[in-house]
Design a protein around this motif. Structure first.
Motif, PDB file in Angstrom:
ATOM      1  N   UNK A   1       0.814  -1.205   0.000  1.00 13.48           N
ATOM      2  CA  UNK A   1       0.000   0.000   0.000  1.00 13.48           C
ATOM      3  C   UNK A   1       0.849   1.257   0.000  1.00 13.48           C
ATOM      4  N   UNK A   2       1.971   1.216   0.733  1.00 15.87           N
ATOM      5  CA  UNK A   2       2.855   2.382   0.786  1.00 15.87           C
ATOM      6  C   UNK A   2       3.480   2.665  -0.576  1.00 15.87           C
ATOM      7  N   UNK A   3       3.660   1.626  -1.385  1.00 11.67           N
ATOM      8  CA  UNK A   3       4.232   1.791  -2.728  1.00 11.67           C
ATOM      9  C   UNK A   3       3.197   2.240  -3.752  1.00 11.67           C
ATOM     10  N   UNK A   4       1.938   2.362  -3.313  1.00 12.78           N
ATOM     11  CA  UNK A   4       0.884   2.803  -4.228  1.00 12.78           C
ATOM     12  C   UNK A   4       0.344   1.722  -5.120  1.00 12.78           C
ATOM     13  N   UNK A   5       0.586   0.471  -4.760  1.00 17.25           N
ATOM     14  CA  UNK A   5       0.119  -0.636  -5.597  1.00 17.25           C
ATOM     15  C   UNK A   5      -1.347  -0.968  -5.351  1.00 17.25           C
ATOM     16  N   UNK A   6      -1.926  -0.449  -4.259  1.00 16.18           N
ATOM     17  CA  UNK A   6      -3.325  -0.725  -3.911  1.00 16.18           C
ATOM     18  C   UNK A   6      -4.024   0.595  -3.606  1.00 16.18           C
ATOM     19  N   UNK A   7      -5.186   0.826  -4.234  1.00 17.33           N
ATOM     20  CA  UNK A   7      -5.979   2.029  -3.984  1.00 17.33           C
ATOM     21  C   UNK A   7      -7.348   1.619  -3.439  1.00 17.33           C
ATOM     22  N   UNK A   8      -7.676   2.004  -2.209  1.00 22.63           N
ATOM     23  CA  UNK A   8      -8.957   1.604  -1.606  1.00 22.63           C
ATOM     24  C   UNK A   8     -10.153   2.165  -2.361  1.00 22.63           C
ATOM     25  N   UNK A   9     -11.263   1.397  -2.355  1.00 25.20           N
ATOM     26  CA  UNK A   9     -12.508   1.788  -3.006  1.00 25.20           C
ATOM     27  C   UNK A   9     -13.659   1.670  -1.991  1.00 25.20           C
ATOM     28  N   UNK A  10     -14.759   2.326  -2.261  1.00 23.40           N
ATOM     29  CA  UNK A  10     -16.003   2.222  -1.479  1.00 23.40           C
ATOM     30  C   UNK A  10     -15.763   2.220   0.025  1.00 23.40           C
ATOM     31  N   UNK A  11     -15.095   3.241   0.570  1.00 25.24           N
ATOM     32  CA  UNK A  11     -14.805   3.254   2.009  1.00 25.24           C
ATOM     33  C   UNK A  11     -16.061   3.293   2.880  1.00 25.24           C
ATOM     34  N   UNK A  12     -17.136   3.910   2.395  1.00 24.23           N
ATOM     35  CA  UNK A  12     -18.352   3.978   3.190  1.00 24.23           C
ATOM     36  C   UNK A  12     -18.931   2.602   3.480  1.00 24.23           C
ATOM     37  N   UNK A  13     -18.936   1.743   2.478  1.00 23.52           N
ATOM     38  CA  UNK A  13     -19.424   0.381   2.678  1.00 23.52           C
ATOM     39  C   UNK A  13     -18.548  -0.356   3.693  1.00 23.52           C
ATOM     40  N   UNK A  14     -17.245  -0.166   3.568  1.00 24.93           N
ATOM     41  CA  UNK A  14     -16.328  -0.806   4.507  1.00 24.93           C
ATOM     42  C   UNK A  14     -16.553  -0.344   5.939  1.00 24.93           C
ATOM     43  N   UNK A  15     -16.895   0.944   6.118  1.00 23.34           N
ATOM     44  CA  UNK A  15     -17.149   1.470   7.451  1.00 23.34           C
ATOM     45  C   UNK A  15     -18.381   0.825   8.079  1.00 23.34           C
ATOM     46  N   UNK A  16     -19.430   0.620   7.283  1.00 27.08           N
ATOM     47  CA  UNK A  16     -20.653  -0.014   7.800  1.00 27.08           C
ATOM     48  C   UNK A  16     -20.365  -1.450   8.233  1.00 27.08           C
ATOM     49  N   UNK A  17     -19.654  -2.197   7.395  1.00 32.69           N
ATOM     50  CA  UNK A  17     -19.319  -3.579   7.729  1.00 32.69           C
ATOM     51  C   UNK A  17     -18.459  -3.631   8.986  1.00 32.69           C
ATOM     52  N   UNK A  18     -17.529  -2.690   9.113  1.00 26.86           N
ATOM     53  CA  UNK A  18     -16.654  -2.661  10.279  1.00 26.86           C
ATOM     54  C   UNK A  18     -17.437  -2.412  11.558  1.00 26.86           C
ATOM     55  N   UNK A  19     -18.419  -1.529  11.517  1.00 26.66           N
ATOM     56  CA  UNK A  19     -19.257  -1.276  12.693  1.00 26.66           C
ATOM     57  C   UNK A  19     -20.038  -2.531  13.090  1.00 26.66           C
ATOM     58  N   UNK A  20     -20.550  -3.258  12.098  1.00 29.64           N
ATOM     59  CA  UNK A  20     -21.266  -4.508  12.394  1.00 29.64           C
ATOM     60  C   UNK A  20     -20.340  -5.518  13.066  1.00 29.64           C
ATOM     61  N   UNK A  21     -19.120  -5.625  12.574  1.00 31.57           N
ATOM     62  CA  UNK A  21     -18.151  -6.554  13.152  1.00 31.57           C
ATOM     63  C   UNK A  21     -17.774  -6.145  14.575  1.00 31.57           C
TER      64      UNK A  21
END
Length: 295
Positions: free
Chosen positions: A104-124
């Motif tokens: 991730x630090x090298x820029x090889x991965x760019x996160x998508x749909x952070x809002x959906x991830x936040x909802x799932x994280x709250x459920x977990x």
């Protein structure tokens, strides 16, 4: 007491397995839709938790077996072996997460749909909190090392999920560096947890004495018997739920063998009242020979 221990430890294993499977499915869903390094780190830890919980379930069935001809002291140390294995798994997962953070630090991965991830994280987080509260109650009731090590994972998951939520919130604002940085911090926390768990496991495997305050309590219980002059060579250890205690009681020379046996029985009853199911070995020694005992 032993039956109660087995009942609640098994219930903890069933509950943990069910919650771990549900959390793993939710996090996998989030990983596929977000491509977040922090979420992937959290999923890796959840997968590891599920594997460890399954192994715990199998090991506990062995650890709870009573003593037999080949294992005169029972099978309780299987819990400590499992906990040490968990520490190794945690350390391996931490290294994997560090590698993901570097990508991730090298820029090889760019996160998508952070809002959906936040909802799932709250459920977990909600599921994890309920599980930790249930495990805490079972630990207070049983003192099981296996449940304690499981609870350590899920307590760390609460902090981890909070960190993942923060990372996704920052990514939502366009601060993509937060994703790999928090993933690296999660890896450091996993390494710290692994070190703690390994230390506690080794204490059990290497027959470390009970804590100093408990040793003092044992001595006070022994010396509370009016006919006991001294308590020497006190040795203790723990294997799973069972405590082993051995010591030498210094008694007056004039006691008969039967009287000495009655005194020893009284001390054993006191110790077993304090530690249910404890194995107690006591050797009575006449006062005239007590000075010959090694320190």
């Amino acid at each position: 007491m032993q039956a109660d221990y087995q009942l609640w430890v098994k219930r903890s294993a069933y509950l943990t397995l069910c919650v771990a499977v549900l959390i793993l499915v939710l996090k996998l869903w989030a990983v596929l839709l977000t491509d977040s390094s922090a979420m992937l780190a959290s999923f890796t830890d959840a997968a590891l938790d599920l594997l460890i919980s399954a192994l715990n379930f199998a090991v506990l069935r062995y650890a709870l077996r009573p003593a037999d001809d080949n294992h005169g002291f029972g099978h309780g140390k299987a819990e400590a072996v499992m906990a040490l294995l968990q520490a190794a798994f945690l350390a391996g997962a931490a290294l994997l997460v560090l590698l993901q953070a570097l990508d991730g630090a090298k820029g090889q991965v760019t996160p998508q749909a952070p809002g959906f991830g936040m909802v799932i994280t709250l459920c977990c987080m909600a599921l994890t909190l309920l599980l930790v509260l249930a495990q805490h109650w079972i630990i207070r009731r049983t003192g099981s090392l296996a449940v304690k090590s499981d609870s350590l994972h899920y307590r760390s998951d609460l902090l981890m999920n909070a960190a993942v939520f923060l990372a996704l919130a920052l990514v939502w604002r366009g601060w993509f560096w937060a994703d790999w940085l928090i993933a690296a911090l999660i890896a450091c926390y996993l390494l710290y947890s692994a070190a703690q768990l390994a230390r506690e496991s080794l204490q059990h495997l290497l027959d470390e004495q009970l804590p100093a305050d408990e040793l003092r309590q044992i001595e006070q219980l022994v010396l509370a018997q009016p006919d006991v002059l001294a308590c020497q060579q006190l040795r203790t250890r723990r294997a799973g739920p069972k405590v082993f205690i051995q010591c030498v009681l210094v008694l007056d020379d004039h006691w008969t063998l039967k009287q000495a046996h009655q005194i020893v029985d009284a001390v054993e009853l006191q110790l077993k009242a304090r530690y249910a199911g404890a194995e107690v070995m006591i050797h009575p020694e006449p006062r005239s020979d007590a000075q010959l005992l090694p320190e």
